[in-house]
Design an enzyme around this catalytic site. Structure first.
Site, PDB file in Angstrom:
ATOM      1  N   LYS A 111       0.806  -1.225   0.000  1.00 21.17           N
ATOM      2  CA  LYS A 111       0.000   0.000   0.000  1.00 21.17           C
ATOM      3  C   LYS A 111       0.840   1.277   0.000  1.00 21.17           C
ATOM      4  O   LYS A 111       0.416   2.313  -0.496  1.00 21.17           O
ATOM      5  CB  LYS A 111      -0.959  -0.013   1.183  1.00 21.17           C
ATOM      6  CG  LYS A 111      -2.045  -1.065   0.994  1.00 21.17           C
ATOM      7  CD  LYS A 111      -3.292  -0.725   1.759  1.00 21.17           C
ATOM      8  CE  LYS A 111      -4.461  -1.579   1.322  1.00 21.17           C
ATOM      9  NZ  LYS A 111      -4.328  -2.991   1.777  1.00 21.17           N
TER      10      LYS A 111
ATOM     11  N   GLU B  20      -9.913   6.587   3.470  1.00 19.10           N
ATOM     12  CA  GLU B  20     -10.777   5.604   4.122  1.00 19.10           C
ATOM     13  C   GLU B  20      -9.907   4.408   4.478  1.00 19.10           C
ATOM     14  O   GLU B  20      -8.866   4.193   3.860  1.00 19.10           O
ATOM     15  CB  GLU B  20     -11.901   5.154   3.171  1.00 19.10           C
ATOM     16  CG  GLU B  20     -11.520   4.032   2.196  1.00 19.10           C
ATOM     17  CD  GLU B  20     -10.433   4.397   1.191  1.00 19.10           C
ATOM     18  OE1 GLU B  20     -10.271   5.596   0.909  1.00 19.10           O
ATOM     19  OE2 GLU B  20      -9.737   3.479   0.695  1.00 19.10           O
TER      20      GLU B  20
ATOM     21  N   SER C 265       1.430  -9.931  -0.862  1.00 19.28           N
ATOM     22  CA  SER C 265       1.105  -8.502  -0.728  1.00 19.28           C
ATOM     23  C   SER C 265       1.477  -7.919   0.628  1.00 19.28           C
ATOM     24  O   SER C 265       1.751  -6.725   0.731  1.00 19.28           O
ATOM     25  CB  SER C 265      -0.386  -8.290  -1.003  1.00 19.28           C
ATOM     26  OG  SER C 265      -1.173  -9.136  -0.186  1.00 19.28           O
TER      27      SER C 265
HETATM   28  C1  LIG Z   1      -5.192  -4.010   1.580  1.00 15.52           C
HETATM   29  C2  LIG Z   1      -4.515  -5.259   1.323  1.00 15.52           C
HETATM   30  C3  LIG Z   1      -4.904  -6.118   0.275  1.00 15.52           C
HETATM   31  C4  LIG Z   1      -6.091  -5.865  -0.587  1.00 15.52           C
HETATM   32  O1  LIG Z   1      -6.039  -4.705  -1.365  1.00 15.52           O
HETATM   33  P1  LIG Z   1      -5.789  -4.708  -2.924  1.00 15.52           P
HETATM   34  O2  LIG Z   1      -6.093  -3.315  -3.337  1.00 15.52           O
HETATM   35  O3  LIG Z   1      -6.726  -5.699  -3.540  1.00 15.52           O
HETATM   36  O4  LIG Z   1      -4.379  -5.072  -3.163  1.00 15.52           O
HETATM   37  C5  LIG Z   1      -4.177  -7.266   0.053  1.00 15.52           C
HETATM   38  N1  LIG Z   1      -3.121  -7.593   0.838  1.00 15.52           N
HETATM   39  C6  LIG Z   1      -2.722  -6.802   1.855  1.00 15.52           C
HETATM   40  C7  LIG Z   1      -1.564  -7.236   2.678  1.00 15.52           C
HETATM   41  C8  LIG Z   1      -3.401  -5.619   2.134  1.00 15.52           C
HETATM   42  O5  LIG Z   1      -2.998  -4.864   3.158  1.00 15.52           O
END
Ligand SMILES: *Cc1c(COP(=O)(O)O)cnc(C)c1O
Length: 421
Positions: A109, A131, A397
């Site tokens: 992010k 948000e 992610s």
């Molecule tokens: C917020 C988040 C997501 C989901 O958000 P996307 O916009 O779909 O990438 C996925 N993995 C993690 C670790 C997150 O913090």
């Protein structure tokens, strides 16, 4: 560098006119029939302003230099592309993990918030709003606001404020004002409504940093471009590791779709690359407790975009459920609605129990504790029959620190014998 990026942009743009099919946004802000900007009149001016300026800013030399500097020296990029040998053995192919979990603030992010705050500053905005659901985007936004010395207001559903206390504390420590939202179910959808309401009241001085590839055009495209550093690095790193710049499979989880969009961005028009996405099945797509928007959603409009939406026959939004707070959004980025419909991407629903199993598997095979969101794409691995020679890139992610409470509880329910319990 600047010329390189501009020429890449033109290549994509011109390509979209020549190719039979392009998966990138069109000039009007649509992916097929998904996307667009369905906004109240009062926001028209600032969304237009952003639309007119975002590409110019993103492609300017000053932005490119500062964005790269911060991504590298502040966020910790490039994130490693790690050949996970034991995981590869388990699934009979060659798996690389794209380690977004190693970024500052623990997920992908930060790529987006660093980029958007630079755009906000360039556009002369003085106040930032955001948000957040699980609090990850809130923390990433509060972080860059501290860095840039800009006031920050984060809207968060009251239910989420209560269940995500560590992230609330972090945001406050970083200097953000966290406003608990008490409308609706008091979760992400309601927080987003409230952020949009705030934006309507302060359109001239406020920049709304949206946390995923959602919202009115140009947000989905802007966020995808900022996150596209992920696929740019994958290309480069695969050339180094494998002597070829593309994998056979790219895999990522989707909440709103930003880490997935970043992972696939530079491979969208390369049909040699199969794209597998995982959305949150919750307790099962037929259980009534699910967040599998692409499987269950119907076309509608949510938070400024036409996309798939979990809604009942009256068009009322149905509350999504997933064990993972980062994936329970009732909409989906318009690019992913289009990729699914056009069959460019295969979208699998991965349930809570499958994701949890994948958490413990990765932890014990590779010594990496993944975020619950990321575990949903790991949980898709057993559903695919790979060939031994396949090169598979899985985007991890985020890291699992924020999910330790859940893991502790689940682990101890399943394995009472384990010394950790
Ligand atoms: C917020 C988040 C997501 C989901 O958000 P996307 O916009 O779909 O990438 C996925 N993995 C993690 C670790 C997150 O913090």
């Amino acid at each position: 560098m600047c010329l390189h990026i501009i020429s890449k942009f033109y290549a994509t743009f011109v390509g979209s006119k020549l190719n039979k099919m392009s998966y990138q946004v069109d000039e009007k802000g649509y992916y097929g029939r998904f996307g667009g900007a369905y906004i109240p009149e009062i926001l028209h001016g600032c969304v237009e302003d952003l639309k007119r300026n975002y590409l110019r800013i993103i492609n300017s030399e000053a932005f490119v230099t500062e964005f790269r500097r911060l991504l590298n020296d502040y966020a910790g990029r490039p994130s490693p592309l790690y050949h996970a040998r034991r995981l590869s053995d388990r699934y009979g192919c060659k798996i690389y993990l794209k380690r977004e979990d190693l970024n500052h603030t623990g997920a992908h992010k930060i790529n987006n918030t660093v980029g958007q705050i630079l755009i906000a500053r360039e556009m002369g905005k003085r106040r930032i709003i955001a948000e957040t659901g699980a609090g990850q985007h809130g923390v990433a936004t509060a972080t860059v606001c501290a860095l840039m010395n800009m006031p920050c207001v984060v809207y968060m559903g009251k239910t989420d404020v209560e269940r995500q206390q560590p992230n609330v504390k972090k945001m406050q420590m970083l200097g953000a004002e966290v406003i608990p939202v008490t409308s609706g179910n008091m979760t992400l959808k309601d927080a987003t409504n409230e952020a949009i309401r705030d934006w309507c009241c302060h359109p001239s001085d406020t920049f709304y940093i949206i946390g995923s590839t959602v919202g009115p055009h140009p947000y989905p495209d802007m966020v995808a471009r900022l996150q596209s550093v992920i696929s740019e690095e994958i290309k480069q790193q695969l050339s180094e590791h494998e002597g070829r710049a593309y994998p056979d499979y790219l895999m990522a989880c989707v909440g709103g779709g930003s880490n997935a969009a970043g992972t696939i961005y530079h491979f969208l028009d390369d049909e040699r690359v199969k794209i597998i996405l995982a959305e949150a099945g919750g307790e099962g797509i037929l259980s009534g407790r699910s967040a599998a928007t692409i499987h269950l959603g119907k076309e509608g409009i949510i938070h400024g975009a036409r996309t798939l939406v979990m809604q009942n026959d009256d068009g009322q939004i149905e509350e999504p459920y997933s064990i993972s707070a980062g994936l329970d959004y009732p909409g989906i980025g318009p690019i992913h609605a289009f990729l699914a419909e056009s069959k460019r991407a295969e979208v699998l629903a991965v349930n809570d129990d499958e994701a949890l199993k994948a958490v413990f598997e990765l932890t014990r095979l590779e010594g990496i504790i993944p975020a619950l969101e990321s575990a949903h794409i790991l949980g898709a691995l057993p559903k695919i029959s790979f060939k031994q020679a396949d090169i598979v890139v899985v985007t991890l992610s985020g890291r699992g620190d924020k999910d330790m409470d859940t893991y502790q509880k689940k682990y101890c329910n399943n394995e009472k014998e384990h010394p950790a319990c």
